[in-house]
Design an enzyme around this catalytic site. Structure first.
Site, mmCIF file in Angstrom:
data_model
loop_
_atom_site.group_PDB
_atom_site.id
_atom_site.type_symbol
_atom_site.label_atom_id
_atom_site.label_comp_id
_atom_site.label_asym_id
_atom_site.label_seq_id
_atom_site.Cartn_x
_atom_site.Cartn_y
_atom_site.Cartn_z
ATOM 1 N N ARG A 251 -10.889 -9.026 0.864
ATOM 2 C CA ARG A 251 -11.824 -8.031 1.417
ATOM 3 C C ARG A 251 -12.992 -7.917 0.444
ATOM 4 N NH1 ARG A 251 -9.575 -2.704 0.276
ATOM 5 N NH2 ARG A 251 -11.289 -2.552 -1.162
ATOM 6 N N HIS A 255 -12.857 -0.734 1.344
ATOM 7 C CA HIS A 255 -11.834 -0.542 2.373
ATOM 8 C C HIS A 255 -12.483 0.020 3.641
ATOM 9 C CE1 HIS A 255 -8.171 0.758 4.371
ATOM 10 N NE2 HIS A 255 -8.719 1.944 4.488
ATOM 11 N N TYR A 264 -11.852 0.475 -8.834
ATOM 12 C CA TYR A 264 -10.512 -0.076 -9.064
ATOM 13 C C TYR A 264 -10.461 -1.603 -9.069
ATOM 14 C CZ TYR A 264 -10.705 -0.266 -3.934
ATOM 15 O OH TYR A 264 -11.095 -0.502 -2.630
HETATM 16 C C1 LIG Z 1 1.569 5.239 7.613
HETATM 17 C C2 LIG Z 1 0.267 5.358 6.868
HETATM 18 N N1 LIG Z 1 0.283 5.545 5.533
HETATM 19 C C3 LIG Z 1 -0.886 5.649 4.856
HETATM 20 C C4 LIG Z 1 -2.090 5.582 5.520
HETATM 21 C C5 LIG Z 1 -3.402 5.657 4.763
HETATM 22 N N2 LIG Z 1 -4.005 4.335 4.753
HETATM 23 C C6 LIG Z 1 -4.976 4.001 5.618
HETATM 24 S S1 LIG Z 1 -5.451 2.431 5.441
HETATM 25 C C7 LIG Z 1 -4.361 2.164 4.189
HETATM 26 C C8 LIG Z 1 -4.272 0.834 3.499
HETATM 27 C C9 LIG Z 1 -3.739 -0.221 4.368
HETATM 28 O O1 LIG Z 1 -3.848 -1.457 3.724
HETATM 29 P P1 LIG Z 1 -3.439 -2.796 4.403
HETATM 30 O O2 LIG Z 1 -2.260 -2.589 5.264
HETATM 31 O O3 LIG Z 1 -3.323 -3.818 3.339
HETATM 32 O O4 LIG Z 1 -4.651 -3.139 5.380
HETATM 33 P P2 LIG Z 1 -6.201 -3.289 5.051
HETATM 34 O O5 LIG Z 1 -6.795 -1.906 5.160
HETATM 35 O O6 LIG Z 1 -6.342 -3.869 3.697
HETATM 36 O O7 LIG Z 1 -6.745 -4.169 6.112
HETATM 37 C C10 LIG Z 1 -3.642 3.309 3.912
HETATM 38 C C11 LIG Z 1 -2.600 3.413 2.863
HETATM 39 C C12 LIG Z 1 -2.051 5.407 6.921
HETATM 40 N N3 LIG Z 1 -3.163 5.307 7.644
HETATM 41 N N4 LIG Z 1 -0.870 5.286 7.574
#
Ligand SMILES: Cc1ncc(C[n+]2csc(CCOP(=O)(O)OP(=O)(O)O)c2C)c(N)n1
Length: 350
Positions: A251, A255, A264
């Protein structure tokens, strides 16, 4: 298949027709142009939020291109690239960011949470990985009905640490559902780096514990992503059961527009991945294949920016959604209490 300098191993080159190659390149450019524009729209207060996918274009476009018409797609919020290739219009993605009358779902969802029933594109859920068991359920239903389709579920590396991931993978393995789990391992779950996400050597190897195949692919190589996804989808349609694909990518941006990755993430790491940029790598492949030259590539990039500008112009000027639409589209038949609220919202007596 594609080396980092854009050259290709001739034995592996799928030799797609020029028309397909140009289609794919245009979508990559469109996705990147959308990111640039949407971030500036958010920074200037014209939209509230955006989730960019710069750096992940090959993973998105390559996997989306492998789908067939009857397949079902359970995306995450970062998969607008796969949606675009699936046929979800750019203007719908942009309209959804504005959440006004140009938004097919009338502002009922937060930005980047689109859907389209007509192309089997299921609504994005914010809670990470909830789409995985849903996709397995849809696949199981297809299997019971004897439909020769596949279901793909997109998620990130962070999603692999959830209970839903385990439940979905286990059920898919036991019942042999036609599900393709497509993990874009972009190295971060917001600020959490992959090294802290799991003690496993890879996401792909987790599939072995559930009794099916896991594949790790260079997620910045569009041709390789397309091939492994196509193979997995075909296997699923033919009754061969699930596959877990881990596409290794990065990425490049934040985010979301609510994030500051400089807090970070080391700049050297980002710069190192920039050398493997999937868009310039694909452009170089096209140049070597004689499909585009440098000038054409710049013209196409400019056309992509113009297309995004046009979509923004078209959508931003739309009126707000009507207040009464707030209670619409929830039930097939509106229950009395929502009908009452609808009346109040339209200025009538409840
Ligand atoms: C069940 C849950 N826990 C925490 C969150 C908060 N949250 C939103 S996006 C995210 C990171 C997700 O990362 P990843 O699965 O690697 O996908 P990316 O965003 O990198 O595409 C988190 C922890 C959430 N939306 N849902």
């Amino acid at each position: 298949m594609l080396r980092e300098d854009g050259s290709v191993d001739p034995a592996l080159d799928p030799a797609l027709p020029n028309e397909d190659l140009l289609f794919l390149f245009r979508k990559m450019l469109l996705l990147r142009a959308l990111d640039e524009k949407a971030i500036s729209l958010q920074r200037s207060g014209r939209i509230g939020f955006f989730v960019p996918s710069t750096g992940q274009e090959a993973s998105e476009i390559g996997s989306g291109f492998a789908l067939k018409e009857g397949d079902w797609v359970f995306p995450s919020y970062r998969d607008q690239g796969a949606a675009l290739v699936r046929g979800y219009p750019l203007s719908s993605i942009v309209g959804q960011l504005f959440g006004n009358a140009s938004d097919a779902i009338k502002g009922h969802q937060m930005p980047n949470h689109w859907c389209d029933r007509s192309i089997n594109l299921v609504s994005v859920s914010s809670p990470v990985a909830t789409q995985l068991p849903q996709a397995v359920g849809a696949g199981y239903a297809a299997k019971l009905r004897g439909d020769k389709i596949a279901v793909i579920a997109f998620f990130g590396d962070g999603g692999s640490s959830t209970g839903d991931f385990h439940a979905a993978m286990n059920f898919a393995g036991v019942y042999g559902t036609p599900t393709v789990f497509f993990c874009s391992n972009n190295q971060y779950a917001i600020s959490l780096p992959f090294a802290k996400q799991t003690a496993s050597g890879s996401i792909a190897e987790k599939a072995a514990a559930y009794g099916f195949e896991g594949v790790r692919v260079d997620g910045n190589d569009l041709l390789a992503v397309c091939k492994v996804t196509r193979d997995a989808l075909e296997k699923a349609r033919a009754g061969g059961g699930p596959t877990l694909i881990e596409a290794l990518t990065y990425r490049m941006g934040p985010h979301s527009t609510s994030d500051d990755p400089t807090r970070y993430r080391p700049e050297e790491e980002r710069a190192d991945w920039a050398k493997r940029d999937p868009v310039s790598r694909f452009a170089e492949y096209l140049r070597r294949a004689g499909v585009v030259d440098g000038k054409t590539a710049e013209t196409l990039a400019e056309e992509a920016r113009e297309e995004v500008q046009r979509a923004v112009k078209e959508c931003e000027g739309a009126p707000p959604v009507s207040p009464e639409s707030l209670v619409e589209d929830v039930y097939a038949e509106m229950p009395w209490h929502l009908a009452e609220q609808r009346k109040l919202l339209s200025g009538g007596e409840g």
